[in-house]
Design a protein around this motif. Structure first.
Motif, short mmCIF file in Angstrom:
data_model
loop_
_atom_site.label_atom_id
_atom_site.label_comp_id
_atom_site.label_asym_id
_atom_site.label_seq_id
_atom_site.Cartn_x
_atom_site.Cartn_y
_atom_site.Cartn_z
N TYR A 51 -46.13 20.33 -60.04
CA TYR A 51 -44.88 20.06 -59.26
C TYR A 51 -45.03 20.58 -57.86
CZ TYR A 51 -41.93 17.77 -62.47
OH TYR A 51 -41.56 16.84 -63.38
N PRO A 122 -41.90 14.18 -66.46
CA PRO A 122 -41.13 15.28 -66.96
C PRO A 122 -42.21 15.73 -68.10
CG PRO A 122 -39.46 13.64 -66.86
CD PRO A 122 -40.95 12.87 -66.65
N LEU A 142 -38.99 25.91 -63.41
CA LEU A 142 -37.89 25.19 -62.97
C LEU A 142 -37.64 25.60 -61.34
CD1 LEU A 142 -35.50 25.99 -65.90
CD2 LEU A 142 -36.64 23.90 -65.49
N GLU A 147 -39.15 19.14 -64.10
CA GLU A 147 -38.23 18.33 -65.34
C GLU A 147 -38.88 18.88 -66.75
OE1 GLU A 147 -36.84 14.58 -64.80
OE2 GLU A 147 -36.59 14.75 -62.68
N ILE A 149 -38.24 18.89 -70.88
CA ILE A 149 -37.65 18.41 -71.97
C ILE A 149 -37.98 19.26 -73.10
CG2 ILE A 149 -37.07 16.38 -73.61
CD1 ILE A 149 -37.60 14.65 -71.38
N SER A 267 -31.79 9.11 -65.67
CA SER A 267 -31.65 9.52 -64.14
C SER A 267 -31.05 8.62 -63.29
CB SER A 267 -32.75 10.42 -63.71
OG SER A 267 -33.05 11.31 -64.67
N ARG A 454 -28.27 17.22 -70.59
CA ARG A 454 -28.92 17.44 -69.32
C ARG A 454 -28.29 18.81 -68.90
NH1 ARG A 454 -30.34 14.08 -65.21
NH2 ARG A 454 -29.36 12.15 -66.28
N THR A 456 -28.88 21.46 -65.68
CA THR A 456 -29.56 21.68 -64.16
C THR A 456 -30.03 23.21 -64.29
OG1 THR A 456 -27.12 22.35 -63.32
CG2 THR A 456 -27.83 20.00 -63.29
N LEU A 475 -32.70 18.52 -71.60
CA LEU A 475 -33.47 17.78 -70.44
C LEU A 475 -33.18 19.00 -69.23
CD1 LEU A 475 -35.06 16.43 -68.52
CD2 LEU A 475 -33.04 14.90 -68.18
N ILE A 477 -33.40 20.48 -65.67
CA ILE A 477 -33.85 19.81 -64.21
C ILE A 477 -33.74 21.15 -63.46
CG2 ILE A 477 -33.12 18.39 -62.45
CD1 ILE A 477 -31.82 16.44 -64.55
#
Length: 746
Positions: A51, A122, A142, A147, A149, A267, A454, A456, A475, A477
Motif C-alpha cells: 500500500y 484487500p 492500517l 484493507e 479482512i 464497497s 465493516r 473503519t 473488514l 478499512i
C-alpha cells in the motif's frame, strides 16, 4: 411460476431498485475468491509495503504530470533540459516526444493512471490466526490505508453469479411488504441457480419501520427479515418467532435449493444501487438526500418520521427547504433587520439564496441583494460587498457575536434539522460499536452463516476484537495517516529555503500546493471602481456568464460565475468556487497555478462551446473558464483553438490593416487587460503619458537655464570643478562641498 412471470417480477424489481441485475461477485467486491492465510508479522509488513508503494506511485505520477504541464505544448529544448535537470525522468520525456502533442498527452495519461489505478486488493487472513503480538504490524498497515479482512470462513469464488437485494425498498407506509419481498426473493434465487443473493439495506429497513437500530425490536426485525429471505431462497424453515415479528405464517422446510444467502460489505454499492441508504447490516449514516431542489430527507427517514410523528413531517420538510432562513431570523432578528433598512423584498432574496445552499456571506452579498437595495435602502456602497456579505452586516451595526451566531445557525442548518427530527423520534443514526456487533450477530444467527462487519480505522482494533469474539468476520478499512509534525515542520523549512533560492535565481518555485505564494499572508484589495469584462458562452448547451474584476495594473483579481437553469446545488457550488478563487487571487496565488490545476478537467456539462471567439470546445465548465482566463490574461494562445488576436474593437491581425500595440501599464488605467487580451488598440493614445513627457522636457530646460556657470579652477577643499562666482569682488562658492573663498587671479 412460469418463465414469463419470473422475468416480469425480476424486471419490475430491477426498475424499482429493489434488486440488482446479475453480476459476477469480483466486479463488485475485490476480495472475492481470495484465500485466507495466517496473519504473521511478515505478511502484514508485506501488506504495508504494497500500500505504501501504491501511494508513492500515485504521488510520483501526479508530480511528473505537473512537471510536464508546466512545460506547455511546445517547449524549447532549453526548457526541456532544465526540466530534466530538475528531476523529470528522461524515459518519460523521451516517450512524450515520440508523438505529436506528446507533452500534454503524456501528462493527461499520467493523471488518468494515478486516478484510475486500483489500490492493492484487500489482504485476507484467517480470523483464528490473529494474535496479540501482531497488533503493531496491523496498525502500521492500517495507517497506510490498507484493507484487511479477518474472515471466519472461506470467501465465495470470484466468478460467483450474484444479485443484491435492498430490503429497505420492501418497506412501504403500511409496513414491511412481506409478500413482495417473498416473491422477489423467490424469483432472484431461481434466476441465480447456485449463485449468491446478497442482502443490503437492513439498517434502513429497520429505520423505515420506526424501530431503533440499537434496540431489541430492531435486531429482532432484522433477524426475521434475514430468516425469511433464507427460507424462501434456500428452502429452509421459518420459525414461529420470526414469522410473528413479520406478521406472517411460519414456513416449513422444503427441498433445499442451491442458492446461497450472505451479508457482505460491498464497497461500490452506490454505483450499483444508488438509492440504498445503508450498507449490508450497518447502521444508516445519514438521513439526507440531495436533488435539484436542494437537500431533503431520504426515503427511510421520511417513512420513519411519518410512522413515529406524522404531524411533524411537513414542518420538518419546510424547515429544510428554507435552508436555515428561519434560524437566521431567530439569530439576527427579523425586526432588527427591518429596523436597519431591510425590506421584505431584500429578506426574500436572502431566504431564497440560503434555501439554494449559499453561505451567509454570499447570501448578503451584492450579487444577491442588488445595487439598488444596498445603495438606496441601506445607504451603503455596493462595490464594498462583492463577495463578503458579512461586512455588510457589520456595516449595518451587527456585532461579531451576532454574525458568528448567524453563521452557526445557517451553516449546517439542514443537517441539524434532519438530525434533530430523527433524534426526536428516538431513532439516532449514531450507534455504538457494541450495538453494531449485536445487530450483525442477530442477522448471522438467523442466516446460520457468517456475517462480515465493516470497521473503519477510527473505530480501532477494540471493535475488531469484539466482532471476532462474537464469531463475526471483519473488514478493516485503514486511513492513510498524514505526515507527522516533525515531517511537516521540516517540509515547511525546505519549501521556504527553496523559495529563497528560486527568488535569488529569479526562477519560479515548483512548490507544493500547500505553500501559499504570498508568505506574508496579506490580502490585496481591489479598487472600489474596477475594470473587467463579461463573457457569455454556452458549454455543452449550458449557459455560463463569466464576470472578471481587475487590479489597477490590469491583472485578474476576482471572478464571478453565473449559470442558468441548473440545479441549486451545482449553481451554489460554482458560486462558492468563484469566491474561493477570487480570495486566492487577492492573497497572491498566481493565476497560472489555477490554470495548471483546472484546465482539461473532465466532467459534465462538456462539449461544444459557442459564444467565445477563441475556444470552441471544453471538457468541463472549469476547463472552459480557466482556458478563457489563460488566453485573456496570460497570453496562453496554446490553450485556444482559434488563432486570432483582437485589438479590443473587433479587428484582428487577419484583416492586414492595422497592427495592435503591446499593452502598457498606462493603458491598464483605462481599459481592461482581459477584454483586450493584452493588446493595446491602435486608436487609443495615452494623453497623460504625452503630457508627462512634455512636462519633463520643459522642466529639464528650466533646470538647465538655472544652472550656474562653473569656473575653470578646482575647489581647494574637495577638488571638484564646481566653483562659481557669487559676487563681483571675486568671492566664489563650491557647488559640491559648499566651501566659500576668493578667486585666485593669475
Amino acid at each position: 411460476m412460469t418463465k414469463a412471470e419470473l422475468n416480469s417480477i425480476l424486471q419490475a424489481a430491477e426498475m424499482d431498485g429493489l434488486l440488482s441485475g446479475p453480476l459476477d461477485l469480483v466486479d463488485i467486491w475485490r476480495a472475492a475468491g481470495r484465500h485466507r492465510r495466517p496473519a504473521t508479522p511478515e505478511s502484514l509488513r508485506n501488506v504495508t509495503s504494497a500500500y505504501a508503494s501504491a501511494s508513492l506511485l500515485e504521488a510520483t505520477q501526479i508530480a511528473t504530470a505537473e512537471m510536464l504541464e508546466r512545460l506547455g505544448n511546445a517547449p524549447r529544448n532549453a526548457e526541456l533540459a532544465e526540466a530534466v535537470a530538475s528531476g523529470l525522468p528522461q524515459d518519460i520525456l523521451e516517450e512524450a516526444l515520440r508523438q505529436p502533442d506528446g507533452i500534454l498527452r503524456t501528462a493527461d495519461a499520467l493523471r488518468i493512471a494515478a486516478v484510475n489505478t486500483p489500490p492493492p486488493p484487500p489482504a485476507v487472513f484467517a480470523a483464528d490466526s490473529v494474535e496479540e503480538d501482531i497488533e503493531s504490524e496491523l496498525l502500521e498497515a492500517l495507517k497506510e490505508g490498507a484493507e484487511i479482512i479477518l474472515a471466519q470462513t472461506d470467501l465465495p469464488a470470484s466468478r460467483t453469479s450474484c444479485r443484491l437485494l435492498d430490503v429497505s425498498l420492501a418497506v412501504s407506509p403500511e409496513g414491511l411488504e412481506a409478500d413482495l419481498l417473498t416473491s422477489v426473493t423467490d424469483a432472484a434465487s431461481k434466476s441465480l441457480g447456485d449463485g449468491l443473493l446478497l442482502i443490503h439495506g437492513l439498517g434502513a429497513a429497520v429505520m423505515s419501520l420506526g424501530l431503533a437500530y440499537d434496540s431489541d425490536e430492531g435486531r429482532e426485525m432484522a433477524a426475521a427479515i434475514c430468516a425469511l429471505i433464507k427460507a424462501v431462497a434456500t428452502g429452509a424453515s421459518l420459525s414461529a418467532t420470526h414469522a410473528t415479528s413479520l406478521g406472517i405464517e411460519a414456513r416449513r422446510a422444503s427441498s433445499k435449493k442451491a442458492c446461497q444467502v450472505k451479508i457482505l460489505p460491498i464497497s461500490d454499492l452506490p454505483d450499483i444501487m444508488p438509492d440504498c441508504d445503508s450498507d449490508a447490516s450497518g447502521p444508516v449514516t445519514t438521513v439526507l438526500a440531495f436533488s435539484d431542489d436542494g437537500p431533503t430527507l431520504t426515503r427511510s427517514a421520511r417513512l420513519a418520521i411519518a410512522r413515529k410523528a406524522p404531524e411533524s413531517l411537513p414542518i420538518i420538510l419546510q424547515r429544510m427547504a428554507n435552508g436555515g432562513a428561519d434560524d437566521l431570523e431567530s439569530a439576527l432578528g427579523a425586526d432588527r433587520l427591518k429596523d436597519r433598512g431591510f425590506s421584505e423584498a431584500a429578506l426574500d432574496r436572502v431566504k431564497r439564496a440560503l434555501s439554494e445552499g449559499l453561505p451567509l456571506n454570499a447570501a448578503f452579498s451584492r450579487w444577491v441583494l442588488g445595487d439598488e437595495i444596498i445603495s438606496q435602502d441601506l445607504k451603503l456602497q455596493p462595490e464594498n460587498f462583492d463577495s463578503d456579505g458579512c461586512g455588510l452586516l457589520s456595516a449595518m451595526g451587527f456585532s461579531r457575536k451576532d454574525i458568528a451566531a448567524a453563521e452557526a445557525a445557517v451553516g449546517g442548518a439542514t443537517e441539524n434539522i434532519a438530525a434533530e427530527a430523527i433524534a426526536s423520534c428516538g431513532l439516532d443514526t449514531t450507534v455504538s460499536p457494541e450495538a453494531e456487533i449485536a445487530f450483525a450477530k442477530a442477522c448471522a444467527e438467523a442466516l446460520g452463516d457468517d456475517v462480515m462487519v465493516r470497521i473503519t480505522g477510527r473505530a480501532g482494533l477494540d471493535m475488531a476484537d469484539a466482532a471476532l469474539d462474537a464469531g463475526l468476520s471483519t473488514l478493516l478499512i485503514g486511513i492513510r495517516a498524514p505526515a507527522g509534525d516533525e515531517v511537516a515542520e521540516r517540509m515547511e523549512h525546505i519549501l521556504s529555503l527553496a523559495e529563497e533560492l528560486a527568488s535569488e535565481a529569479e526562477a519560479p518555485v515548483m512548490a507544493s500546493g500547500s505553500m501559499a505564494t504570498s508568505q506574508s499572508g496579506s490580502r490585496t484589495r481591489l479598487p472600489d471602481r474596477r475594470k473587467g469584462y463579461i463573457q457569455k458562452a454556452s458549454v455543452g448547451g449550458h449557459k455560463v456568464y463569466l464576470h472578471t474584476g481587475e487590479f489597477e495594473d490590469g491583472s485578474l483579481g476576482e471572478i464571478f460565475l453565473d449559470m442558468h437553469k441548473e440545479g441549486a446545488a451545482f449553481r451554489s457550488l460554482m458560486n462558492n468556487f468563484a469566491i474561493a478563487t477570487s480570495i486566492g487571487l487577492q492573497y497572491g496565488v498566481p493565476l497560472e497555478e489555477y490554470v495548471d490545476a483546472f484546465v482539461f478537467t473532465r466532467f459534465e456539462p462538456a462539449g461544444a462551446v459557442t459564444g467565445n471567439d477563441r475556444i470552441t470546445k471544453a471538457t468541463s465548465i472549469l476547463d472552459y473558464i480557466f482556458r478563457e482566463l489563460a488566453v485573456s490574461y496570460l497570453g496562453r494562445d496554446d490553450l485556444a483553438e482559434v488563432d486570432v488576436t483582437h485589438d479590443g474593437l473587433g479587428r484582428g491581425e487577419g484583416d492586414a490593416t492595422r497592427q495592435p500595440a503591446a499593452f502598457t501599464e498606462e493603458a491598464a488605467q483605462i481599459i481592461s487587460r482581459g477584454f483586450s487580451r493584452g493588446q493595446l488598440p491602435d486608436n487609443i493614445v495615452i494623453l497623460d503619458k504625452k503630457r508627462e513627457e512634455k512636462l519633463t522636457e520643459e522642466e529639464a530646460e528650466a533646470e538647465q537655464q538655472d544652472m550656474p556657470e562653473y569656473l575653470t579652477e578646482a575647489c581647494p577643499a574637495c577638488g571638484s570643478f564646481t566653483l562659481f562666482q557669487i559676487s563681483e569682488d571675486g568671492d566664489v562658492e563650491c557647488d559640491t562641498c559648499g566651501e566659500e573663498g576668493r578667486q585666485t587671479l593669475d
